[in-house]
Design a protein around this motif. Structure first.
Motif, PDB file in Angstrom:
ATOM      1  N   TYR A   1       0.836  -1.197   0.000  1.00 25.86           N
ATOM      2  CA  TYR A   1       0.000   0.000   0.000  1.00 25.86           C
ATOM      3  C   TYR A   1       0.878   1.257   0.000  1.00 25.86           C
ATOM      4  O   TYR A   1       0.595   2.215  -0.720  1.00 25.86           O
ATOM      5  N   GLY A   2       1.936   1.233   0.797  1.00 24.93           N
ATOM      6  CA  GLY A   2       2.848   2.372   0.827  1.00 24.93           C
ATOM      7  C   GLY A   2       3.458   2.649  -0.538  1.00 24.93           C
ATOM      8  O   GLY A   2       3.560   3.802  -0.963  1.00 24.93           O
ATOM      9  N   VAL A   3       3.852   1.586  -1.240  1.00 21.86           N
ATOM     10  CA  VAL A   3       4.428   1.749  -2.579  1.00 21.86           C
ATOM     11  C   VAL A   3       3.381   2.302  -3.544  1.00 21.86           C
ATOM     12  O   VAL A   3       3.677   3.204  -4.346  1.00 21.86           O
TER      13      VAL A   3
ATOM     14  N   ASP B   1      -0.079   4.635  -7.953  1.00 20.70           N
ATOM     15  CA  ASP B   1      -0.598   3.530  -8.762  1.00 20.70           C
ATOM     16  C   ASP B   1      -2.031   3.204  -8.352  1.00 20.70           C
ATOM     17  O   ASP B   1      -2.263   2.527  -7.353  1.00 20.70           O
ATOM     18  N   GLY B   2      -3.026   3.700  -9.095  1.00 24.03           N
ATOM     19  CA  GLY B   2      -4.423   3.406  -8.794  1.00 24.03           C
ATOM     20  C   GLY B   2      -5.007   4.214  -7.657  1.00 24.03           C
ATOM     21  O   GLY B   2      -6.192   4.090  -7.345  1.00 24.03           O
ATOM     22  N   VAL B   3      -4.196   5.000  -7.003  1.00 23.64           N
ATOM     23  CA  VAL B   3      -4.656   5.875  -5.919  1.00 23.64           C
ATOM     24  C   VAL B   3      -4.002   7.239  -6.111  1.00 23.64           C
ATOM     25  O   VAL B   3      -3.062   7.384  -6.905  1.00 23.64           O
ATOM     26  N   LYS B   4      -4.493   8.208  -5.359  1.00 27.42           N
ATOM     27  CA  LYS B   4      -3.900   9.547  -5.432  1.00 27.42           C
ATOM     28  C   LYS B   4      -2.459   9.487  -4.906  1.00 27.42           C
ATOM     29  O   LYS B   4      -2.197   8.956  -3.825  1.00 27.42           O
ATOM     30  N   GLN B   5      -1.524  10.014  -5.674  1.00 29.87           N
ATOM     31  CA  GLN B   5      -0.106   9.988  -5.278  1.00 29.87           C
ATOM     32  C   GLN B   5       0.154  10.963  -4.140  1.00 29.87           C
ATOM     33  O   GLN B   5      -0.271  12.114  -4.168  1.00 29.87           O
ATOM     34  N   ASP B   6       0.839  10.447  -3.125  1.00 28.96           N
ATOM     35  CA  ASP B   6       1.263  11.276  -1.998  1.00 28.96           C
ATOM     36  C   ASP B   6       2.530  10.651  -1.427  1.00 28.96           C
ATOM     37  O   ASP B   6       2.462   9.646  -0.709  1.00 28.96           O
ATOM     38  N   GLU B   7       3.668  11.234  -1.746  1.00 32.02           N
ATOM     39  CA  GLU B   7       4.947  10.669  -1.314  1.00 32.02           C
ATOM     40  C   GLU B   7       5.086  10.627   0.204  1.00 32.02           C
ATOM     41  O   GLU B   7       5.643   9.679   0.751  1.00 32.02           O
ATOM     42  N   LYS B   8       4.597  11.652   0.888  1.00 31.14           N
ATOM     43  CA  LYS B   8       4.730  11.694   2.352  1.00 31.14           C
ATOM     44  C   LYS B   8       3.925  10.588   3.020  1.00 31.14           C
ATOM     45  O   LYS B   8       4.422   9.894   3.906  1.00 31.14           O
TER      46      LYS B   8
END
Length: 118
Positions: A4-6, A12-19
């Motif tokens: 999930y973290g990756v 990938d398939g979800v809203k990108q949020d690096e933090k």
């Protein structure tokens, strides 16, 4: 947690949020996931998703290596692994003076006895 973290980190398939993705990876690493430990080391080394911390990056890198990820060790930025070592070190304590040997003491004692005081 790792997957999930990756997904969140990459978007990938979800809203990108690096933090947030990095926080999931850190949680997984703390629970002993060796792959997550390796990835957290890279994130900390390069300051992506987490604040850059070369000392903490080295810690996670070593934990991952000890747990079997030695072949995939993270190449940390130049100086990251040695940041702690580059700090000035205090001067070593002076060596204690060498005690006089018994031969020297005996020689001084004999010399004092053979020379009469006037």
């Amino acid at each position: 947690m790792l997957d999930y973290g990756v997904l969140v980190f990459r978007g990938d398939g979800v809203k990108q949020d690096e933090k947030i993705g990095a926080q999931w990876l850190l949680l997984s690493a703390r629970r002993g996931n060796v792959i997550a430990q390796n990835r957290v080391a890279r994130l900390l080394a390069f300051g992506t998703g987490l604040a850059a911390d070369p000392v903490e990056a080295q810690k996670w890198n070593l934990l991952a290596a000890r747990a079997g990820r030695a072949g995939r060790r993270t190449r940390l930025p130049a100086g990251a692994a040695h940041r702690e070592q580059s700090r000035p070190r205090p001067a070593p304590a002076p060596m204690p003076s060498r005690p006089r040997s018994t031969v020297t003491d005996a020689r001084d004692h004999l010399a004092a006895q053979s020379c009469p005081s006037s």
